[in-house]
Write a protein that holds these residues in place. Sequence first.
Motif, PDB file in Angstrom:
ATOM      1  N   ILE A 271       0.835  -1.207   0.000  1.00  0.00           N
ATOM      2  CA  ILE A 271       0.000   0.000   0.000  1.00  0.00           C
ATOM      3  C   ILE A 271       0.867   1.253   0.000  1.00  0.00           C
ATOM      4  CG2 ILE A 271      -1.644   1.354   1.354  1.00  0.00           C
ATOM      5  CD1 ILE A 271      -2.825  -1.330   2.324  1.00  0.00           C
ATOM      6  N   LEU A 272       1.854   1.296   0.904  1.00  0.00           N
ATOM      7  CA  LEU A 272       2.662   2.509   1.059  1.00  0.00           C
ATOM      8  C   LEU A 272       3.542   2.758  -0.155  1.00  0.00           C
ATOM      9  CD1 LEU A 272       3.710   2.247   4.818  1.00  0.00           C
ATOM     10  CD2 LEU A 272       1.872   3.599   3.812  1.00  0.00           C
ATOM     11  N   THR A 273       4.103   1.728  -0.724  1.00  0.00           N
ATOM     12  CA  THR A 273       4.961   1.934  -1.893  1.00  0.00           C
ATOM     13  C   THR A 273       4.152   2.315  -3.129  1.00  0.00           C
ATOM     14  OG1 THR A 273       4.930  -0.465  -2.290  1.00  0.00           O
ATOM     15  CG2 THR A 273       6.813   0.439  -1.094  1.00  0.00           C
ATOM     16  N   SER A 274       2.848   1.993  -3.137  1.00  0.00           N
ATOM     17  CA  SER A 274       2.009   2.402  -4.262  1.00  0.00           C
ATOM     18  C   SER A 274       1.623   3.878  -4.177  1.00  0.00           C
ATOM     19  CB  SER A 274       0.731   1.554  -4.314  1.00  0.00           C
ATOM     20  OG  SER A 274      -0.173   1.902  -3.273  1.00  0.00           O
ATOM     21  N   PRO A 302      12.820  -3.550   4.036  1.00  0.00           N
ATOM     22  CA  PRO A 302      12.300  -2.277   4.559  1.00  0.00           C
ATOM     23  C   PRO A 302      11.397  -1.556   3.544  1.00  0.00           C
ATOM     24  CG  PRO A 302      14.661  -2.482   4.960  1.00  0.00           C
ATOM     25  CD  PRO A 302      14.285  -3.588   4.028  1.00  0.00           C
ATOM     26  N   ILE A 303      10.537  -0.708   4.084  1.00  0.00           N
ATOM     27  CA  ILE A 303       9.631   0.091   3.261  1.00  0.00           C
ATOM     28  C   ILE A 303      10.253   1.469   3.059  1.00  0.00           C
ATOM     29  CG2 ILE A 303       7.303   1.020   3.050  1.00  0.00           C
ATOM     30  CD1 ILE A 303       6.391  -1.034   5.120  1.00  0.00           C
ATOM     31  N   THR A 304      10.477   1.838   1.821  1.00  0.00           N
ATOM     32  CA  THR A 304      11.037   3.151   1.505  1.00  0.00           C
ATOM     33  C   THR A 304       9.932   4.065   1.005  1.00  0.00           C
ATOM     34  OG1 THR A 304      13.176   2.189   0.932  1.00  0.00           O
ATOM     35  CG2 THR A 304      12.721   4.405   0.116  1.00  0.00           C
ATOM     36  N   ILE A 305       9.776   5.233   1.655  1.00  0.00           N
ATOM     37  CA  ILE A 305       8.764   6.216   1.244  1.00  0.00           C
ATOM     38  C   ILE A 305       9.480   7.556   1.056  1.00  0.00           C
ATOM     39  CG2 ILE A 305       6.429   7.051   1.675  1.00  0.00           C
ATOM     40  CD1 ILE A 305       6.212   5.062   3.954  1.00  0.00           C
ATOM     41  N   ARG A 329      12.199   3.454   5.789  1.00  0.00           N
ATOM     42  CA  ARG A 329      13.270   4.266   5.227  1.00  0.00           C
ATOM     43  C   ARG A 329      12.631   5.565   4.752  1.00  0.00           C
ATOM     44  NH1 ARG A 329      15.144   0.818   7.610  1.00  0.00           N
ATOM     45  NH2 ARG A 329      16.803  -0.664   7.058  1.00  0.00           N
ATOM     46  N   LEU A 330      12.858   6.634   5.528  1.00  0.00           N
ATOM     47  CA  LEU A 330      12.189   7.913   5.300  1.00  0.00           C
ATOM     48  C   LEU A 330      13.238   9.006   5.142  1.00  0.00           C
ATOM     49  CD1 LEU A 330       9.539   7.454   8.145  1.00  0.00           C
ATOM     50  CD2 LEU A 330       9.379   6.665   5.775  1.00  0.00           C
TER      51      LEU A 330
END
Length: 444
Positions: A271-274, A302-305, A329-330
């Motif tokens: 969801i977040l990467t979209s 990890p999730i990169t935004i 990863r912000l």
Amino acid sequence: MSFTESIVSALYDWHRSSKTTSPSMSSGSIVFRPRTLVDRLPNELLTAVFAFSVDHDPHDDSILTTSPMTLSHVCRRWRVVALACGSLWCSLVITYPTSPQQFTRVLTFLSRSKNYPLDILLDVRDPEWDFEQPETQHGFTIQDMQTVLKLLSGNGKAAPRWRSMELLTDTWAPIHTFLEFTREWAPPKRLERLVLSRCNAYFARRGQLFQPAALSAPIPLFQAAPSNLHHLSLVGVHIDWSVFRAPLLTTLELKYHAADIRPSFEQLAAILTSCSLLETLSIIGSGPSLPPPSSSSPPMIPITIPSLKSLTIGYVDASAAVRLLSLLRLPFLTALGIEDAGQGILPHDEDFSPFSDHGPVVLAALTNLSDDVIALKQLTSLTLDSLTAPSGVLALFLAKCPAVRHLELQRVNLVYPVDVPMLCKLAIPKLPCLVLDDEVHELN
């Protein structure tokens, strides 16, 4: 009067009033009076004045705003101008307990708003509702919700005009009905803001499962996410996380979800990467379902935004919050909020000691984060809410945030009391002021 009788009465009153013709300008006696400055305004300017004076925010109780109904009853000319301006009639509000007058008003506004986008507030919370009661005893039922949705959607004709929809409930049934009612709809193209809130934070307690269990199955949000959706807030409300995508989303709030209906880490990552434009993310009393740490498990990606500017984490389980933070990863984050969301929602048999170790655990973990996770040195805004920690732990954390220019501490309890403004000034020498429990302290 029952809910159905209220709807029937409202429809009758509205149809009767809509057939009543306005008196002609030549009928009745003529009264001559001096023209005021307002009388001399051309219709275009008068319309602009009306637009500034009308309250389009259902939450705004300011005395400086008024209703278009009031404007349309001042004089014949004002009525003609107000009725010709569809944008004045776009705010639809239904609150509990409902009444025929509310429905008559909604029908009137729907008719007069023409083809303009609609902003809808549906607040069916009962101030006297006891959350210990069975949901079936609530005064607002599934049938009531179905009737309201048919009214607000104009049997499908008005739904494409929805720009903002805010639904506030005590129970799950109305929200379940909303999701079921709209699941086959093509996503409303104008919908920019959607808030679905089951106002019961107690579902975020550790070990709490979703109720009613029979209605826990996830439901898709429309056929697909609305293409113009920018703001989505799901409070105690779950959808089918596996299919939800919203590429234009700039604000996402996930709050107070029971443990068994939260997204998995992989679903949240998808969801977040979209959301390539996401700027603001709030995860409070929720978060993904994380598997137990294990040396045999493959490492989690990890999730990169890169677009995210503001993050708020409200934790109930400190260790889960620390794990989640370590998996983000912000690189361009500038605003951070940390809140102990467990305060006030924990069962009575859990420890309410002011010396809880949750605050120190989270602050220490943040202090030790590497810059590729969150670069604390580039934060300009920091909010800490309902935390308990030793003053030394807080000071070490603040010292890692030298660029902060807005610091807000709400209900922060220091184990060893000190002069908090002085501590903040020493930790962040260039900090201009501090908001401490809503009181502003000038530091420079």
